[in-house]
Write a protein that holds these residues in place. Sequence first.
Motif, PDB file in Angstrom:
ATOM      1  N   SER A 185       0.836  -1.208   0.000  1.00 17.72           N
ATOM      2  CA  SER A 185       0.000   0.000   0.000  1.00 17.72           C
ATOM      3  C   SER A 185       0.869   1.256   0.000  1.00 17.72           C
ATOM      4  O   SER A 185       0.526   2.254  -0.656  1.00 17.72           O
ATOM      5  CB  SER A 185      -0.946   0.011   1.207  1.00 17.72           C
ATOM      6  OG  SER A 185      -0.232   0.045   2.419  1.00 17.72           O
ATOM      7  N   ASN A 186       2.012   1.217   0.699  1.00 19.69           N
ATOM      8  CA  ASN A 186       2.953   2.345   0.671  1.00 19.69           C
ATOM      9  C   ASN A 186       3.489   2.567  -0.744  1.00 19.69           C
ATOM     10  O   ASN A 186       3.569   3.700  -1.221  1.00 19.69           O
ATOM     11  CB  ASN A 186       4.131   2.106   1.621  1.00 19.69           C
ATOM     12  CG  ASN A 186       3.743   2.231   3.077  1.00 19.69           C
ATOM     13  OD1 ASN A 186       2.700   2.798   3.389  1.00 19.69           O
ATOM     14  ND2 ASN A 186       4.562   1.706   3.962  1.00 19.69           N
ATOM     15  N   LEU A 187       3.867   1.472  -1.397  1.00 24.98           N
ATOM     16  CA  LEU A 187       4.392   1.552  -2.762  1.00 24.98           C
ATOM     17  C   LEU A 187       3.333   2.124  -3.714  1.00 24.98           C
ATOM     18  O   LEU A 187       3.624   3.010  -4.528  1.00 24.98           O
ATOM     19  CB  LEU A 187       4.831   0.159  -3.235  1.00 24.98           C
ATOM     20  CG  LEU A 187       5.322   0.031  -4.680  1.00 24.98           C
ATOM     21  CD1 LEU A 187       6.501   0.965  -4.948  1.00 24.98           C
ATOM     22  CD2 LEU A 187       5.700  -1.420  -4.987  1.00 24.98           C
ATOM     23  N   SER A 188       2.104   1.620  -3.586  1.00 27.63           N
ATOM     24  CA  SER A 188       1.008   2.100  -4.430  1.00 27.63           C
ATOM     25  C   SER A 188       0.786   3.598  -4.236  1.00 27.63           C
ATOM     26  O   SER A 188       0.651   4.357  -5.206  1.00 27.63           O
ATOM     27  CB  SER A 188      -0.269   1.325  -4.083  1.00 27.63           C
ATOM     28  OG  SER A 188      -1.366   1.819  -4.798  1.00 27.63           O
ATOM     29  N   LEU A 189       0.773   4.028  -2.981  1.00 30.03           N
ATOM     30  CA  LEU A 189       0.542   5.444  -2.662  1.00 30.03           C
ATOM     31  C   LEU A 189       1.668   6.329  -3.197  1.00 30.03           C
ATOM     32  O   LEU A 189       1.419   7.400  -3.765  1.00 30.03           O
ATOM     33  CB  LEU A 189       0.407   5.623  -1.148  1.00 30.03           C
ATOM     34  CG  LEU A 189       0.067   7.026  -0.653  1.00 30.03           C
ATOM     35  CD1 LEU A 189      -1.293   7.468  -1.166  1.00 30.03           C
ATOM     36  CD2 LEU A 189       0.107   7.076   0.871  1.00 30.03           C
ATOM     37  N   GLN A 190       2.918   5.873  -3.060  1.00 29.52           N
ATOM     38  CA  GLN A 190       4.066   6.649  -3.533  1.00 29.52           C
ATOM     39  C   GLN A 190       4.062   6.779  -5.055  1.00 29.52           C
ATOM     40  O   GLN A 190       4.374   7.841  -5.601  1.00 29.52           O
ATOM     41  CB  GLN A 190       5.378   5.993  -3.072  1.00 29.52           C
ATOM     42  CG  GLN A 190       5.651   6.108  -1.582  1.00 29.52           C
ATOM     43  CD  GLN A 190       5.817   7.549  -1.119  1.00 29.52           C
ATOM     44  OE1 GLN A 190       6.284   8.400  -1.851  1.00 29.52           O
ATOM     45  NE2 GLN A 190       5.401   7.819   0.108  1.00 29.52           N
ATOM     46  N   TYR A 215      10.892  -1.719  -8.462  1.00 33.30           N
ATOM     47  CA  TYR A 215      11.388  -3.066  -8.186  1.00 33.30           C
ATOM     48  C   TYR A 215      12.200  -3.140  -6.887  1.00 33.30           C
ATOM     49  O   TYR A 215      12.273  -4.207  -6.265  1.00 33.30           O
ATOM     50  CB  TYR A 215      12.201  -3.587  -9.381  1.00 33.30           C
ATOM     51  CG  TYR A 215      11.313  -3.908 -10.556  1.00 33.30           C
ATOM     52  CD1 TYR A 215      10.417  -4.970 -10.502  1.00 33.30           C
ATOM     53  CD2 TYR A 215      11.333  -3.120 -11.712  1.00 33.30           C
ATOM     54  CE1 TYR A 215       9.570  -5.261 -11.566  1.00 33.30           C
ATOM     55  CE2 TYR A 215      10.488  -3.403 -12.785  1.00 33.30           C
ATOM     56  CZ  TYR A 215       9.611  -4.481 -12.698  1.00 33.30           C
ATOM     57  OH  TYR A 215       8.763  -4.765 -13.753  1.00 33.30           O
ATOM     58  N   SER A 216      12.763  -2.020  -6.443  1.00 35.13           N
ATOM     59  CA  SER A 216      13.498  -2.026  -5.167  1.00 35.13           C
ATOM     60  C   SER A 216      12.539  -2.000  -3.975  1.00 35.13           C
ATOM     61  O   SER A 216      12.858  -2.490  -2.894  1.00 35.13           O
ATOM     62  CB  SER A 216      14.455  -0.836  -5.092  1.00 35.13           C
ATOM     63  OG  SER A 216      13.741   0.391  -5.058  1.00 35.13           O
ATOM     64  N   LYS A 217      11.348  -1.417  -4.181  1.00 37.52           N
ATOM     65  CA  LYS A 217      10.369  -1.297  -3.089  1.00 37.52           C
ATOM     66  C   LYS A 217       9.349  -2.439  -3.066  1.00 37.52           C
ATOM     67  O   LYS A 217       8.642  -2.620  -2.074  1.00 37.52           O
ATOM     68  CB  LYS A 217       9.606   0.026  -3.208  1.00 37.52           C
ATOM     69  CG  LYS A 217      10.466   1.273  -3.118  1.00 37.52           C
ATOM     70  CD  LYS A 217      10.975   1.503  -1.718  1.00 37.52           C
ATOM     71  CE  LYS A 217      11.765   2.796  -1.614  1.00 37.52           C
ATOM     72  NZ  LYS A 217      12.335   2.992  -0.275  1.00 37.52           N
ATOM     73  N   LEU A 218       9.262  -3.182  -4.171  1.00 31.57           N
ATOM     74  CA  LEU A 218       8.295  -4.287  -4.233  1.00 31.57           C
ATOM     75  C   LEU A 218       8.744  -5.397  -3.279  1.00 31.57           C
ATOM     76  O   LEU A 218       9.820  -5.971  -3.450  1.00 31.57           O
ATOM     77  CB  LEU A 218       8.216  -4.821  -5.664  1.00 31.57           C
ATOM     78  CG  LEU A 218       7.103  -5.828  -5.972  1.00 31.57           C
ATOM     79  CD1 LEU A 218       5.727  -5.178  -5.859  1.00 31.57           C
ATOM     80  CD2 LEU A 218       7.290  -6.414  -7.372  1.00 31.57           C
ATOM     81  N   PRO A 219       7.931  -5.703  -2.247  1.00 36.44           N
ATOM     82  CA  PRO A 219       8.366  -6.717  -1.268  1.00 36.44           C
ATOM     83  C   PRO A 219       8.351  -8.131  -1.842  1.00 36.44           C
ATOM     84  O   PRO A 219       7.628  -8.424  -2.798  1.00 36.44           O
ATOM     85  CB  PRO A 219       7.320  -6.580  -0.151  1.00 36.44           C
ATOM     86  CG  PRO A 219       6.099  -6.050  -0.829  1.00 36.44           C
ATOM     87  CD  PRO A 219       6.600  -5.158  -1.932  1.00 36.44           C
ATOM     88  N   LYS A 220       9.152  -9.004  -1.264  1.00 43.15           N
ATOM     89  CA  LYS A 220       9.126 -10.411  -1.656  1.00 43.15           C
ATOM     90  C   LYS A 220       7.877 -11.054  -1.063  1.00 43.15           C
ATOM     91  O   LYS A 220       7.499 -10.762   0.076  1.00 43.15           O
ATOM     92  CB  LYS A 220      10.378 -11.130  -1.142  1.00 43.15           C
ATOM     93  CG  LYS A 220      11.655 -10.673  -1.840  1.00 43.15           C
ATOM     94  CD  LYS A 220      12.865 -11.399  -1.288  1.00 43.15           C
ATOM     95  CE  LYS A 220      14.147 -10.940  -1.979  1.00 43.15           C
ATOM     96  NZ  LYS A 220      15.348 -11.597  -1.414  1.00 43.15           N
ATOM     97  N   TYR A 221       7.246 -11.918  -1.837  1.00 48.48           N
ATOM     98  CA  TYR A 221       6.024 -12.550  -1.353  1.00 48.48           C
ATOM     99  C   TYR A 221       5.819 -13.884  -2.055  1.00 48.48           C
ATOM    100  O   TYR A 221       6.341 -14.128  -3.140  1.00 48.48           O
ATOM    101  CB  TYR A 221       4.806 -11.643  -1.608  1.00 48.48           C
ATOM    102  CG  TYR A 221       4.586 -11.315  -3.068  1.00 48.48           C
ATOM    103  CD1 TYR A 221       3.846 -12.165  -3.900  1.00 48.48           C
ATOM    104  CD2 TYR A 221       5.138 -10.165  -3.637  1.00 48.48           C
ATOM    105  CE1 TYR A 221       3.656 -11.879  -5.244  1.00 48.48           C
ATOM    106  CE2 TYR A 221       4.949  -9.860  -4.981  1.00 48.48           C
ATOM    107  CZ  TYR A 221       4.214 -10.726  -5.776  1.00 48.48           C
ATOM    108  OH  TYR A 221       4.032 -10.454  -7.113  1.00 48.48           O
ATOM    109  N   ASP A 222       5.045 -14.731  -1.384  1.00 41.12           N
ATOM    110  CA  ASP A 222       4.606 -15.992  -1.966  1.00 41.12           C
ATOM    111  C   ASP A 222       3.139 -15.793  -2.349  1.00 41.12           C
ATOM    112  O   ASP A 222       2.277 -15.633  -1.473  1.00 41.12           O
ATOM    113  CB  ASP A 222       4.750 -17.125  -0.943  1.00 41.12           C
ATOM    114  CG  ASP A 222       4.254 -18.463  -1.470  1.00 41.12           C
ATOM    115  OD1 ASP A 222       3.762 -18.510  -2.629  1.00 41.12           O
ATOM    116  OD2 ASP A 222       4.340 -19.458  -0.732  1.00 41.12           O
ATOM    117  N   PHE A 223       2.845 -15.755  -3.644  1.00 40.87           N
ATOM    118  CA  PHE A 223       1.496 -15.408  -4.103  1.00 40.87           C
ATOM    119  C   PHE A 223       0.434 -16.319  -3.489  1.00 40.87           C
ATOM    120  O   PHE A 223      -0.677 -15.872  -3.187  1.00 40.87           O
ATOM    121  CB  PHE A 223       1.426 -15.475  -5.637  1.00 40.87           C
ATOM    122  CG  PHE A 223       0.143 -14.918  -6.192  1.00 40.87           C
ATOM    123  CD1 PHE A 223      -0.035 -13.556  -6.355  1.00 40.87           C
ATOM    124  CD2 PHE A 223      -0.910 -15.765  -6.540  1.00 40.87           C
ATOM    125  CE1 PHE A 223      -1.228 -13.037  -6.855  1.00 40.87           C
ATOM    126  CE2 PHE A 223      -2.096 -15.265  -7.038  1.00 40.87           C
ATOM    127  CZ  PHE A 223      -2.257 -13.895  -7.203  1.00 40.87           C
TER     128      PHE A 223
END
Length: 521
Positions: A185-190, A215-223
């Motif tokens: 949500s932080n990435l989306s807002l920025q 790509y530096s702010k996108l967190p790692k996740y397991d979909f």
Amino acid sequence: MSKIITSANQQNDALFVLIKSLTKSEKRQFNLYVGRLGGNIDAKFFSLFKFLEKLKVYDEKVIIGSGIVSKQQLSNLKAHLYKQILISLRLNPAHKNIRIQIREQLDFATVLYQKGLYKQSLKLLDKAKNMALDNEEKNIAYEIVELEKVIETQYITRSLSNRAGQLSIQAKELSQQNVIASKLSNLSLQLYSHLLQNGYVKNNEELEFVNEYFYSKLPKYDFKTLGFREKLWLYKAHLWFSFLTQDFLQSYKYAKKWVDLFKENNKLIVLHPVFYLKGINYLLEASFFVHKSSTFKHELAYFESEIEQNKIPLNTNTELLIFLYLYSNKLHLHFLEGTFSEGEYLVAIINDKINKYQNRLDDHYVVMLYYKIACLYFGMGKNQLCITYLQKIIRSKNLGSAEDLQCFARVLNLIAHYECGLDYDLEKQFIDTYKFLLKMENLQEVQKEFITSIRALSDVFPHEIKKEFKKIHTRLKKFENHPYEKRAFLYLDILSWLESKIENKPIALIIKEKSNRARKK
């Protein structure tokens, strides 16, 4: 336009805007609420409410002159009235959504805990937690688990060790999901903030910066471990990234994922109607940008059917968004198909609704609608009416972030003056437009090329005019699919206008022919 903006500025007092937003049933509820308080029916705050309810324009001198309250007391009385209205709205069944119900259960459980009634408190918390998890309210769920842990340390049960382990695991899982949701949500807002402040990327350097940032702010996740909320923020972040980089096919892809996510979780439309509406609007917008006519028509028809069947919860917020999104996209449909004349009926409806919602409509949205109406009239060949709506935009001084619209309005204004044969005014319009564009830091090559070409037309002999239009078309055509210049054609279909001059056909017919060819592919 200036009348609307002035009126909105006069009425921007928070209490006044809140009172004017109340529906008849909400006002009736407030009257009943005040009556139940006992002895308050003649209280000053209620007298102030009745007075403000009848007032057309907020004016403190008029309020003080009414004798209800002194100037010194007004601020405190307004604050008290504001609070009482919010309490009344919170009690209104129409506003009792799942989130409020969960919060209410949590409040009740806290009261029971403070009274030492641990067993009753835990029972309510378990019920509230299940509601929270079922409705993807994981922040509240985490709060509930933390309170359960506190109570379990004081209410000793036989299964404490097992219970403690379960709560610890649940707290950890919720915490991890909340962290991912927060980062997304932080990435989306920025990204959204960057788009508002800087616009779309304009060169390779800006593209490199946005790519690196995303790509530096996108967190790692397991979909597979992501729930509805995490997926929603993921799709939003990708959507803003694709808009910034003008990759509108990707915008379409992620807007579609966004909307489909809600369609797979229908009950969450009721809980998050605003997010759902925004998703629909972005899907329609992206479909329009990439000229997916059949998809656009299908999604717009589906949107209308949902409105007619009351599948989207109606409140003062969603009612406004439905108006903006539905009618903007109804206009877009006529732009896509070149059926401008068939869309003229929309103008009166849109103007009526602008007047209806003027206290709550942001100036940017009003200007956007005026620009679209101007484009509709331009497509119909009614250039004088086109100019009338463009002037509402050009003369407005309070647009802030709508600089892009100002720019395209001025360029279209030049074309409309040319079409009207208003040669005596054309030079002045050109100078005004050129001065404005020079102030813009992100002036595009398309705009520079076009306004220079339009000015040069005044020196061309009539029998050579078609040849000159062909030259301009050739110079501009190379920008149509340019990664940083193509956006200009989304706001103003200059190429179709030039083709209409070259082929001596109405612009509506040119666009209709293009639409038909696209459907056959």
